[in-house]
Design a protein around this motif. Sequence first.
Motif, PDB file in Angstrom:
ATOM      1  N   UNK A  40      -4.190 -13.750   1.173  1.00 40.79           N
ATOM      2  CA  UNK A  40      -4.150 -15.409   1.119  1.00 40.79           C
ATOM      3  C   UNK A  40      -5.547 -15.595   1.545  1.00 40.79           C
ATOM      4  N   UNK A  41      -5.757 -15.083   3.129  1.00 42.94           N
ATOM      5  CA  UNK A  41      -6.983 -16.014   3.107  1.00 42.94           C
ATOM      6  C   UNK A  41      -8.195 -15.277   2.864  1.00 42.94           C
ATOM      7  N   UNK A  42      -8.353 -14.372   2.034  1.00 38.02           N
ATOM      8  CA  UNK A  42      -8.988 -13.694   1.149  1.00 38.02           C
ATOM      9  C   UNK A  42      -9.612 -14.364   0.490  1.00 38.02           C
ATOM     10  N   UNK A  43      -8.652 -14.438  -0.964  1.00 40.52           N
ATOM     11  CA  UNK A  43      -8.237 -15.030  -2.119  1.00 40.52           C
ATOM     12  C   UNK A  43      -8.362 -16.334  -2.028  1.00 40.52           C
ATOM     13  N   UNK A  44      -8.105 -17.019  -0.938  1.00 40.20           N
ATOM     14  CA  UNK A  44      -7.435 -18.344  -0.795  1.00 40.20           C
ATOM     15  C   UNK A  44      -5.616 -18.347  -1.633  1.00 40.20           C
ATOM     16  N   UNK A  45      -5.369 -17.709  -2.616  1.00 39.33           N
ATOM     17  CA  UNK A  45      -3.976 -17.325  -2.778  1.00 39.33           C
ATOM     18  C   UNK A  45      -3.261 -16.017  -2.493  1.00 39.33           C
ATOM     19  N   UNK A  46      -2.171 -16.495  -2.038  1.00 38.48           N
ATOM     20  CA  UNK A  46      -1.416 -15.144  -1.593  1.00 38.48           C
ATOM     21  C   UNK A  46      -1.279 -14.088  -2.829  1.00 38.48           C
TER      22      UNK A  46
ATOM     23  N   UNK B 188     -12.732  -9.269  -8.706  1.00 31.16           N
ATOM     24  CA  UNK B 188     -11.851  -9.508  -8.041  1.00 31.16           C
ATOM     25  C   UNK B 188     -11.063  -9.585  -6.420  1.00 31.16           C
ATOM     26  N   UNK B 189     -10.344  -8.732  -6.661  1.00 29.73           N
ATOM     27  CA  UNK B 189      -9.558  -8.394  -5.333  1.00 29.73           C
ATOM     28  C   UNK B 189     -10.792  -8.762  -4.066  1.00 29.73           C
ATOM     29  N   UNK B 190     -12.004  -8.690  -4.022  1.00 26.74           N
ATOM     30  CA  UNK B 190     -12.816  -9.372  -3.158  1.00 26.74           C
ATOM     31  C   UNK B 190     -13.249 -10.429  -2.615  1.00 26.74           C
ATOM     32  N   UNK B 191     -12.716 -11.226  -3.483  1.00 25.55           N
ATOM     33  CA  UNK B 191     -13.736 -12.868  -3.441  1.00 25.55           C
ATOM     34  C   UNK B 191     -12.318 -13.716  -3.365  1.00 25.55           C
ATOM     35  N   UNK B 192     -12.937 -15.216  -3.656  1.00 26.04           N
ATOM     36  CA  UNK B 192     -11.972 -16.162  -3.602  1.00 26.04           C
ATOM     37  C   UNK B 192     -12.721 -16.925  -4.717  1.00 26.04           C
ATOM     38  N   UNK B 193     -13.134 -16.858  -5.932  1.00 23.97           N
ATOM     39  CA  UNK B 193     -14.198 -17.394  -6.618  1.00 23.97           C
ATOM     40  C   UNK B 193     -13.470 -16.971  -7.304  1.00 23.97           C
ATOM     41  N   UNK B 221      -4.648  -5.828 -12.655  1.00 26.08           N
ATOM     42  CA  UNK B 221      -3.839  -6.147 -12.224  1.00 26.08           C
ATOM     43  C   UNK B 221      -3.949  -7.104 -11.048  1.00 26.08           C
ATOM     44  N   UNK B 222      -5.573  -7.188 -10.505  1.00 22.55           N
ATOM     45  CA  UNK B 222      -6.474  -8.331  -9.952  1.00 22.55           C
ATOM     46  C   UNK B 222      -6.094 -10.120 -10.636  1.00 22.55           C
ATOM     47  N   UNK B 223      -5.668 -10.610 -10.207  1.00 23.63           N
ATOM     48  CA  UNK B 223      -5.764 -12.304 -10.699  1.00 23.63           C
ATOM     49  C   UNK B 223      -6.597 -12.366 -11.296  1.00 23.63           C
ATOM     50  N   UNK B 224      -6.783 -13.384 -11.434  1.00 27.66           N
ATOM     51  CA  UNK B 224      -8.270 -14.669 -11.445  1.00 27.66           C
ATOM     52  C   UNK B 224      -8.906 -14.062 -12.161  1.00 27.66           C
TER      53      UNK B 224
ATOM     54  N   UNK D 153      -3.557  -0.306  -5.420  1.00 22.79           N
ATOM     55  CA  UNK D 153      -3.555  -0.403  -6.266  1.00 22.79           C
ATOM     56  C   UNK D 153      -5.270  -1.160  -5.741  1.00 22.79           C
ATOM     57  N   UNK D 154      -5.736  -1.187  -7.011  1.00 27.94           N
ATOM     58  CA  UNK D 154      -7.680  -1.747  -6.400  1.00 27.94           C
ATOM     59  C   UNK D 154      -7.397  -3.027  -6.257  1.00 27.94           C
ATOM     60  N   UNK D 155      -6.188  -4.080  -6.071  1.00 30.21           N
ATOM     61  CA  UNK D 155      -6.246  -5.575  -6.594  1.00 30.21           C
ATOM     62  C   UNK D 155      -5.908  -5.333  -4.624  1.00 30.21           C
ATOM     63  N   UNK D 156      -6.174  -4.749  -4.302  1.00 35.25           N
ATOM     64  CA  UNK D 156      -6.266  -4.848  -2.387  1.00 35.25           C
ATOM     65  C   UNK D 156      -6.578  -4.094  -2.584  1.00 35.25           C
ATOM     66  N   UNK D 157      -8.314  -3.815  -2.270  1.00 36.63           N
ATOM     67  CA  UNK D 157      -8.429  -2.325  -2.180  1.00 36.63           C
ATOM     68  C   UNK D 157      -8.557  -1.896  -0.645  1.00 36.63           C
ATOM     69  N   UNK D 158      -8.332  -2.449   0.656  1.00 30.17           N
ATOM     70  CA  UNK D 158      -8.862  -1.930   2.150  1.00 30.17           C
ATOM     71  C   UNK D 158      -7.401  -1.226   2.243  1.00 30.17           C
ATOM     72  N   UNK D 159      -5.948  -1.524   1.160  1.00 30.57           N
ATOM     73  CA  UNK D 159      -4.760  -0.672   1.065  1.00 30.57           C
ATOM     74  C   UNK D 159      -5.174   1.070   1.147  1.00 30.57           C
ATOM     75  N   UNK D 160      -6.236   1.083   0.091  1.00 32.45           N
ATOM     76  CA  UNK D 160      -6.758   2.071  -0.574  1.00 32.45           C
ATOM     77  C   UNK D 160      -7.524   3.076   0.281  1.00 32.45           C
TER      78      UNK D 160
END
Lengths: 251, 251, 251, 251, 251, 251, 251, 251
Positions: A40-46, B188-193, B221-224, D153-160
């Motif tokens: 939520x914090x990182x991407x504005x959407x949880x 995409x998973x690292x940014x909010x734009x 698997x990453x939205x946006x 998965x790669x959508x939340x890279x820190x988990x990896x």
Amino acid sequence: MSLEDILKQVANHELSVDSAMNQLKGIDELGFAQVDLNRLKRRKVGEVIYGAGKTAQEIKAIAQKLFEVQGSFLATRVHQNQYDEIKALWEEPLLQYDAQCQCLWIESQQEINQKLGKIILVSAGTSDGPVAREAEITLKYLKQPYLRINDIGVAGLHRLLNQVDTLRSASVLIVCAGMEGALPSVVSGLVDCPVIAVPTSVGYGASFGGVSALLGMLNSCSSGISVVNIDNGFGAAYCATQINLLTLYQQ
Amino acid sequence: MSLEDILKQVANHELSVDSAMNQLKGIDELGFAQVDLNRLKRRKVGEVIYGAGKTAQEIKAIAQKLFEVQGSFLATRVHQNQYDEIKALWEEPLLQYDAQCQCLWIESQQEINQKLGKIILVSAGTSDGPVAREAEITLKYLKQPYLRINDIGVAGLHRLLNQVDTLRSASVLIVCAGMEGALPSVVSGLVDCPVIAVPTSVGYGASFGGVSALLGMLNSCSSGISVVNIDNGFGAAYCATQINLLTLYQQ
Amino acid sequence: MSLEDILKQVANHELSVDSAMNQLKGIDELGFAQVDLNRLKRRKVGEVIYGAGKTAQEIKAIAQKLFEVQGSFLATRVHQNQYDEIKALWEEPLLQYDAQCQCLWIESQQEINQKLGKIILVSAGTSDGPVAREAEITLKYLKQPYLRINDIGVAGLHRLLNQVDTLRSASVLIVCAGMEGALPSVVSGLVDCPVIAVPTSVGYGASFGGVSALLGMLNSCSSGISVVNIDNGFGAAYCATQINLLTLYQQ
Amino acid sequence: MSLEDILKQVANHELSVDSAMNQLKGIDELGFAQVDLNRLKRRKVGEVIYGAGKTAQEIKAIAQKLFEVQGSFLATRVHQNQYDEIKALWEEPLLQYDAQCQCLWIESQQEINQKLGKIILVSAGTSDGPVAREAEITLKYLKQPYLRINDIGVAGLHRLLNQVDTLRSASVLIVCAGMEGALPSVVSGLVDCPVIAVPTSVGYGASFGGVSALLGMLNSCSSGISVVNIDNGFGAAYCATQINLLTLYQQ
Amino acid sequence: MSLEDILKQVANHELSVDSAMNQLKGIDELGFAQVDLNRLKRRKVGEVIYGAGKTAQEIKAIAQKLFEVQGSFLATRVHQNQYDEIKALWEEPLLQYDAQCQCLWIESQQEINQKLGKIILVSAGTSDGPVAREAEITLKYLKQPYLRINDIGVAGLHRLLNQVDTLRSASVLIVCAGMEGALPSVVSGLVDCPVIAVPTSVGYGASFGGVSALLGMLNSCSSGISVVNIDNGFGAAYCATQINLLTLYQQ
Amino acid sequence: MSLEDILKQVANHELSVDSAMNQLKGIDELGFAQVDLNRLKRRKVGEVIYGAGKTAQEIKAIAQKLFEVQGSFLATRVHQNQYDEIKALWEEPLLQYDAQCQCLWIESQQEINQKLGKIILVSAGTSDGPVAREAEITLKYLKQPYLRINDIGVAGLHRLLNQVDTLRSASVLIVCAGMEGALPSVVSGLVDCPVIAVPTSVGYGASFGGVSALLGMLNSCSSGISVVNIDNGFGAAYCATQINLLTLYQQ
Amino acid sequence: MSLEDILKQVANHELSVDSAMNQLKGIDELGFAQVDLNRLKRRKVGEVIYGAGKTAQEIKAIAQKLFEVQGSFLATRVHQNQYDEIKALWEEPLLQYDAQCQCLWIESQQEINQKLGKIILVSAGTSDGPVAREAEITLKYLKQPYLRINDIGVAGLHRLLNQVDTLRSASVLIVCAGMEGALPSVVSGLVDCPVIAVPTSVGYGASFGGVSALLGMLNSCSSGISVVNIDNGFGAAYCATQINLLTLYQQ
Amino acid sequence: MSLEDILKQVANHELSVDSAMNQLKGIDELGFAQVDLNRLKRRKVGEVIYGAGKTAQEIKAIAQKLFEVQGSFLATRVHQNQYDEIKALWEEPLLQYDAQCQCLWIESQQEINQKLGKIILVSAGTSDGPVAREAEITLKYLKQPYLRINDIGVAGLHRLLNQVDTLRSASVLIVCAGMEGALPSVVSGLVDCPVIAVPTSVGYGASFGGVSALLGMLNSCSSGISVVNIDNGFGAAYCATQINLLTLYQQ
């Protein structure tokens, strides 16, 4: 906080090694899943839950964790029978379910920011309803101002031309279409805002489950169209929201 | 002016029938082509010439007409030999050509609006260069502030992680990648734009000329993420520009 | 060194912030490329250059940088005319080029470790030669003991059966085949070591540039086969090397 | 025993013609099936039953024959209703069935060899569970030391990134992912051991039942990845086992 | 009335702004659908309802609106259970339903114009029945003189040759065939009228749900064939009707 | 003459066995080809030569035979170098060749029948020129009244809307479009005549050489469209001619 | 000699171990290739060389070895420039080359057995010539009685019907066709002998290099057709020869 | 009787016009189907009913007509519920049905001709059973001597090698295999008779319902293989029968 800042604070003992470690983690370990709590914090959407292939118990556990932390959650592709099982396990009056598009969610109490631009969500035909509905629920969940216009496909062009002024009032457009997927091309040529095209699996024979619409949209002769996966109403709404948030830029 | 307004002005004799007819037309008839002269007004960006399949004479004629009206033009997919022929016919010192990405253009004298957000253009590998270059030239032509970052593909993740803070400063991201096309998912998973993903035809065997990257991006698997056609650097830059213009919204 | 260790050393002032930053970077910035200099340490094998789509100048610059740091380098998919250009620019007597498989390299002076298992590289037909050759050069570059056996495709089964004892002496097998790609299935049923299957684009008509062989290998009725991309001799040799290095495990 | 040895023993009357004939056969003829009884000896792993398309009676008969000879057996792709029928016919308390991944088996009493390397089995998301489970049961059946890590998965890279040190402790990695199948590329870039990639059919629309993930993995920009068929958790575990057995090489 | 005429009448006050606006609209807004009421006038054939993906309520509402305005309607791809629901809601004795081809309709009272040419509707095999039936009902609904000939596929050529004289009496031919779809090629070579080819999904294996027939028809070595979507009996009949109406041209 | 009539005349000795045999033959045997000389009579249009894959000598021989019998001929897909060879062999001043669309022909002296309806030939973009040109030459060769309109693709809808009245004056429409192939859908919704859609191979990436346009046209949401093969301008013109000949029906 | 017989002879010292070993081998080791010298005995037809992807030297060496042992050889897919190189190296007056179908061969002196049935080789159009020619040369090389009939495609059915009596005189039919590939279906329905269908890559657009013809043939509604790879004239002739040899059965 | 003979007899009044007409017809008109009654005479095998897509009543009517004329019939792809309906309508004790392969038939009383060669029917695995069974029933129905061998796939090559002498005794081989479809290649290399390959839909993931096996067989490196449609056991048996009948040639 950047990597360099964290390292400097560690060097200055302003941050313990443990805290620094935690800064780089935001995960609640559920065993079968690692919930991404700081998305939520990182991407504005949880994090949003993809229901397909998960058990009802798994969906419920992740949803409850997100609800606890964020006060809201959204799960897509939750079948009616998964929902029935979840409802039996979790007596939460705020829980909402839409059977047409298989979404399960709890809305946050946050108000819509009226300074945001308006997203317009268009569908080519009544049969594209479930996909458009998934997009609509996502827009509501993400607190975006939006308008939905149905059934203005290119077979009767005047239906579309009647709406040109309205379409031009959008900050972002989402256009859902199946079969040949021509609507985004035609709409895009008439407006000056970004268009997110959503191919739907409406059609038969050589539509190949939405492939014809997908290819049509990727090859549009009209510039300014970008495309999401077949039937991915959620993804389109998510993109549109990220784009629409730019209308608040520098304010 | 809306249809209703035009009709009212006609009824009030504020507008002649001829002028009303012209209001609905903006086309310069060249015989083989109908140049869309009011596209600049209608869509904020003027018509861009798709060079493939056109003769050098046709490209030159359309380009000159657009240059005359707009003071600038852009043509993509212009082969070296088409360019050589055009150059021989049209001695215009402002004419620029880039052989790597086959773009031909004349830039306008307009200044870049410094209030605009910054577009960041990322490529996974050096081999994606021609596609990224087409996007870059389009961004320059469209007067967008931008930054280009090369060669941060997922095979060496630290190259990408070193750039996270920079990537987070973008208002819009364009990410070009071939082969498996994984970079947009990870970025995409690292940014909010918003992220515009461009599959490139870099690869061989089962990459099928960019299909593997295209499918990877559509199924992220990453939205946006939204996607444009394979090797369509121009289209991505056009989309990114339309999105970036929203950073001026309500100012 | 783990993240925690780095942070602890920073906290203990055993490591400066700058050095910690550098620990997480290993990149030589060439402008158009970010050379991954610590890949050799991280992955036991250094970065290998993919030549397709790069200019001769780009390949040369990356190769020189790697050669400087590692004393060796390998570039695949370097066309004859790229090579001619590089050779003109870089007068290095150690430079080797193989036109059949388009590899360019400088071998390291390191000896082959004789305790390693033996990789056997098999091709179904003489026409699979270029792919097998790419694998062979990679094995040599990576200092692996290997044996190459040609032309034992399933159309004349006795050619294969004559080699069974030899095949059983391998620690890892690489099997290249085009057309229907049946050889890995048959070989795999006769041995007890891992088999890396390489589909080749040998064939015509419904072989679809190697797709028939690829599908055949992915659907093998014989277990213990894993597959790399069409014509990817390099990738197969790389995998086989990583596997073969396990024969030194715990020694 | 090699062909030459058999012939020599026959010539020396150390082996009767009948025994020589039997040496080359190891088949128990069941009428509808020819059970490959010496596969265990030839390939270190005994024949595994593919349940799909077989009747319950056929599966039971082959399983009983293998159990009799080996003291264990494994059957994959056994539907719940096939299992129900088998259970009714065969009252064997050692019989185990897992409904999530449709495996039926009896484990051998053999101990795990603690000198073996450790296989790590990773899945990108909770929805990849059934495929990862098939791999897990196979690893257990084949007596391999293993560790299972879910949902990185790669959508939340820190988990990896949180798991990098653990991942680096593996001798072999199995990585299951659906959708765009990017996880093996990212993981492979961080470790120095072989990676077996398993595309799963998780996803919808343009994922085409796992094709997008398959293509992504075959075209990985990161070397050292080999791929098995879509949803083939069993095959990946079989490959990983054959590779892991090399950690005992020369001991 | 042309755009210019409307504008002139508005200028002359022969037409009010409101009437001019209405001239360009013909839509009855039902909320979920925009019924195209002037399509009958614009295209000679009124809007036809595509039932798939619509609820029974939606189909019924659109059908009633069209019936009210036109005195007839046609809906295709209406499943038996959608029909059952509609029938329960709408007690209209004129309602007809055909379960074989899933059409629902009310015929108009209009007579067939006997000056029209005759459409001949041919099917290759009995299994093509449902598609041919959809075409037949559409021809009846559109008041076309037609003849239906079944089961004259190319495997027994004399069945076709027996009908040559009859086939030559057609003004337009519709030819339905599955499997290899060869019948239109053979028929077209024997007649001098236009042939509309309808690929059907009859077949299995490499017929890929009608793709083999579709490709066969698109690649016919015999000129004068145009093709509609797989199983699109309705579309073929619609095309044939538009063509057949030309037999009344200039009378 | 029907089969029965021939038999009766044979029985009545009004027709010799030889003549009856000849009645059923109309072929001039050239060795490598069997020219179908009575096709003109049987199908109203004579045999047209498909040049691809034939030698210049073969094309010339067939062309001369047809010219001798019919006073005209048409050959499509004749490459420039085939033409150069033919021209060197056959000094015929009536011979015409068009390099853009690779047609070779001699026109008949026959007048155009002014009672025929008018075919309108539309192309979406200038790049579709070669395909439209093949259609145009075929229409001229077949003595049809026609009008050609270029470059009215859907990206600038007003260009199309300006032509609506003209389009409505057609008896048959041919619409050529590449990329997403949306133009036939939009045009078809505005007119009441048959539309023949011609997908062109204009585009790149996921246009797959015209497949995207082909699928778009087959799946059109607008009825009354039938489709020919990719780039088949000749076939479309042939179909349109057969349809247009119905405007002379019963006169 | 069966395995059992060899073992018995070894046991009886009627056969040495070395001779037994040789019995199971028939390979002349050329280094890059293993020539299958006893294929002639085992399969009635000797090894045939597939030229594509081999160097001229490799083809020449294998060809000379086969010529030495068999007195004849056949190589397919030998490009003109490969042939030029071979001819320069090998001055053998018996060498024959056909540029149309890229075959290189030396015929044996053996007579044709006049008791054999007659193979009839049919092609649909003149453009199928190269494929039919490859089949023809193979039939000649394999000493089969045959007849070739050209250009009787289904667009002019009477051309085919004129040949029915001739076609019925065949023992086996080979039918080559491109585009929609309908000819084998029609022919097969008229005869009682086996039909080998050869799809050719003749066509364009949606013929996809012969895929349309291939699918048409695999899905034929007429039984008794089996199919070989696209453009595989050689394979069809080889199959037809093996079938035709059965006409000598029990004589 | 040839066309010429018929015409001569008509001329000589040895044949009436009506009889001549009937000579060219052999069809019993059932309304929905045209039964091809003289196919038995023309093709040596009577018409076989394709059950899919037909109603039970239609199948029964055609079957009864064929039974009446021929004393036997065969229908393939008859589902259990179609069969149940037929059985209820037609109380014929000779009727046989096989649920595994969905065949319905009445066998003729004709004896098997013992002079015929022997067809051997091989399947790669037990899961290929239904397809092999369809072939087996067809061979029985067509009165062919045959032998069936199951489960000798290439994963355990000795199972196949044990059968080589038996396989070599065949006049024709039918080989059914799914997954990678390698068995026909291996078998074909060991025998000298024609091989009909039948791809089956056994497999999952990238086997794409039998496409992998189909492609494998079409691209076999071993000559002498021809292929039928996926799962087409009937077609293979029909082809094999037509081939096997040549063993009676000239006797």
